[in-house]
Scaffold this active site. Structure first.
Site, PDB file in Angstrom:
ATOM      1  N   PHE A  17     -32.340  -6.422   8.309  1.00 25.81           N
ATOM      2  CA  PHE A  17     -33.544  -6.389   7.478  1.00 25.81           C
ATOM      3  C   PHE A  17     -33.682  -7.715   6.727  1.00 25.81           C
ATOM      4  O   PHE A  17     -32.807  -8.100   5.958  1.00 25.81           O
ATOM      5  CB  PHE A  17     -33.450  -5.227   6.478  1.00 25.81           C
ATOM      6  CG  PHE A  17     -34.623  -5.133   5.547  1.00 25.81           C
ATOM      7  CD1 PHE A  17     -35.826  -4.571   5.967  1.00 25.81           C
ATOM      8  CD2 PHE A  17     -34.539  -5.608   4.247  1.00 25.81           C
ATOM      9  CE1 PHE A  17     -36.917  -4.487   5.107  1.00 25.81           C
ATOM     10  CE2 PHE A  17     -35.621  -5.534   3.368  1.00 25.81           C
ATOM     11  CZ  PHE A  17     -36.815  -4.969   3.814  1.00 25.81           C
ATOM     12  N   GLY A  18     -34.786  -8.405   6.964  1.00 28.17           N
ATOM     13  CA  GLY A  18     -35.064  -9.674   6.292  1.00 28.17           C
ATOM     14  C   GLY A  18     -36.025  -9.448   5.143  1.00 28.17           C
ATOM     15  O   GLY A  18     -37.063  -8.807   5.318  1.00 28.17           O
ATOM     16  N   TYR A  19     -35.680  -9.987   3.975  1.00 27.20           N
ATOM     17  CA  TYR A  19     -36.554  -9.849   2.804  1.00 27.20           C
ATOM     18  C   TYR A  19     -36.940 -11.213   2.228  1.00 27.20           C
ATOM     19  O   TYR A  19     -37.707 -11.303   1.271  1.00 27.20           O
ATOM     20  CB  TYR A  19     -35.855  -8.992   1.730  1.00 27.20           C
ATOM     21  CG  TYR A  19     -34.557  -9.595   1.232  1.00 27.20           C
ATOM     22  CD1 TYR A  19     -34.552 -10.530   0.222  1.00 27.20           C
ATOM     23  CD2 TYR A  19     -33.339  -9.251   1.824  1.00 27.20           C
ATOM     24  CE1 TYR A  19     -33.366 -11.115  -0.223  1.00 27.20           C
ATOM     25  CE2 TYR A  19     -32.151  -9.813   1.395  1.00 27.20           C
ATOM     26  CZ  TYR A  19     -32.172 -10.753   0.373  1.00 27.20           C
ATOM     27  OH  TYR A  19     -30.991 -11.329  -0.047  1.00 27.20           O
ATOM     28  N   GLY A  20     -36.393 -12.290   2.796  1.00 25.40           N
ATOM     29  CA  GLY A  20     -36.693 -13.647   2.313  1.00 25.40           C
ATOM     30  C   GLY A  20     -37.204 -14.487   3.464  1.00 25.40           C
ATOM     31  O   GLY A  20     -38.170 -14.110   4.142  1.00 25.40           O
ATOM     32  N   SER A  21     -36.517 -15.590   3.717  1.00 24.11           N
ATOM     33  CA  SER A  21     -36.995 -16.493   4.778  1.00 24.11           C
ATOM     34  C   SER A  21     -36.995 -15.812   6.148  1.00 24.11           C
ATOM     35  O   SER A  21     -37.764 -16.202   7.032  1.00 24.11           O
ATOM     36  CB  SER A  21     -36.141 -17.759   4.836  1.00 24.11           C
ATOM     37  OG  SER A  21     -34.798 -17.424   5.093  1.00 24.11           O
ATOM     38  N   GLU A  23     -26.071 -18.929   5.900  1.00 27.01           N
ATOM     39  CA  GLU A  23     -26.264 -18.313   4.578  1.00 27.01           C
ATOM     40  C   GLU A  23     -24.952 -18.207   3.806  1.00 27.01           C
ATOM     41  O   GLU A  23     -24.743 -17.266   3.047  1.00 27.01           O
ATOM     42  CB  GLU A  23     -26.931 -16.938   4.740  1.00 27.01           C
ATOM     43  CG  GLU A  23     -28.235 -16.971   5.495  1.00 27.01           C
ATOM     44  CD  GLU A  23     -29.251 -17.977   4.942  1.00 27.01           C
ATOM     45  OE1 GLU A  23     -29.144 -18.358   3.763  1.00 27.01           O
ATOM     46  OE2 GLU A  23     -30.138 -18.403   5.692  1.00 27.01           O
TER      47      GLU A  23
END
Ligand code: BEZ
Length: 190
Positions: free
Chosen positions: A23-27, A98
């Protein structure tokens, strides 16, 4: 700088599975430079997005860190993003990219589906920078956060590009996020 790469490679929450939901919530919402099997808009409960993580290696420098997104726990909140179904080997390069404080965490994600249909859920992974990591900057007045973002540049480009792309991607998802849209407003006034 703390390097979380080795720690993350021990955080094999989905060992033995042929595919994992990330799940991506930023870039990751607007920049998925990895191979994926499928992508679906999704959300997670009890988390809120904040520009509280320092970026010394992507959107800033050690001397003038930028700010990037992380999540804070917030009972009842909903955080929208994009879920990618990936094969496990996709994680290793992300662990390296990251490495400045983000750790893999397991979450339950809910897919955005046709209105009226039963919500479909799955377990998945996020990269989370919690408040005990050395690059965590934490809360500050929104005007100060916007000013820091306006000033910061790093090897991945201007920090403001990260914020503006994220705000655009969230609008495309029809997602509400008061923190992000307020920061975008502050930035536009500078
Ligand atoms: C994300 O988009 O979810 C993300 C990207 C980089 C680090 C952590 C999270």
């Amino acid at each position: 700088m703390l390097d979380t790469t080795a720690l993350n490679q021990q955080r094999n929450f989905f060992e033995g599975q042929a595919a994992i939901w990330l799940f991506g919530y930023g870039s990751l919402i607007w920049k998925a430079d990895f191979t994926y099997l499928e992508r679906r808009p999704a959300y997670i409960h009890h988390w809120e997005r904040r520009f509280w993580q320092g970026s010394h290696d992507h959107r800033g420098t050690p001397e003038a860190p930028g700010r990037v997104a992380t999540l804070i726990r917030s009972p009842g909140a909903v955080c929208h993003g994009m879920a990618y179904r990936i094969t496990p080997e996709v994680l290793a390069p992300l662990d390296v990219r990251e490495k400045n404080g983000y750790l893999r965490e397991k979450v339950t994600l809910t897919f955005v589906d046709e209105k009226g249909s039963e919500p479909e859920q799955s377990e998945g992974l996020i990269y989370l920078a919690s408040d005990d990591n050395p690059a965590f900057l934490g809360e500050a007045p929104l005007a100060d956060i916007a000013q820091q973002i306006a000033n910061a540049h790093g090897p991945s480009g201007p920090n403001k590009e990260y914020l503006l792309n994220l705000a655009t991607a969230l609008r495309e998802l029809d997602a509400k996020d008061a923190h992000i849209f307020a920061l975008e407003q502050h930035l536009s006034r500078l």
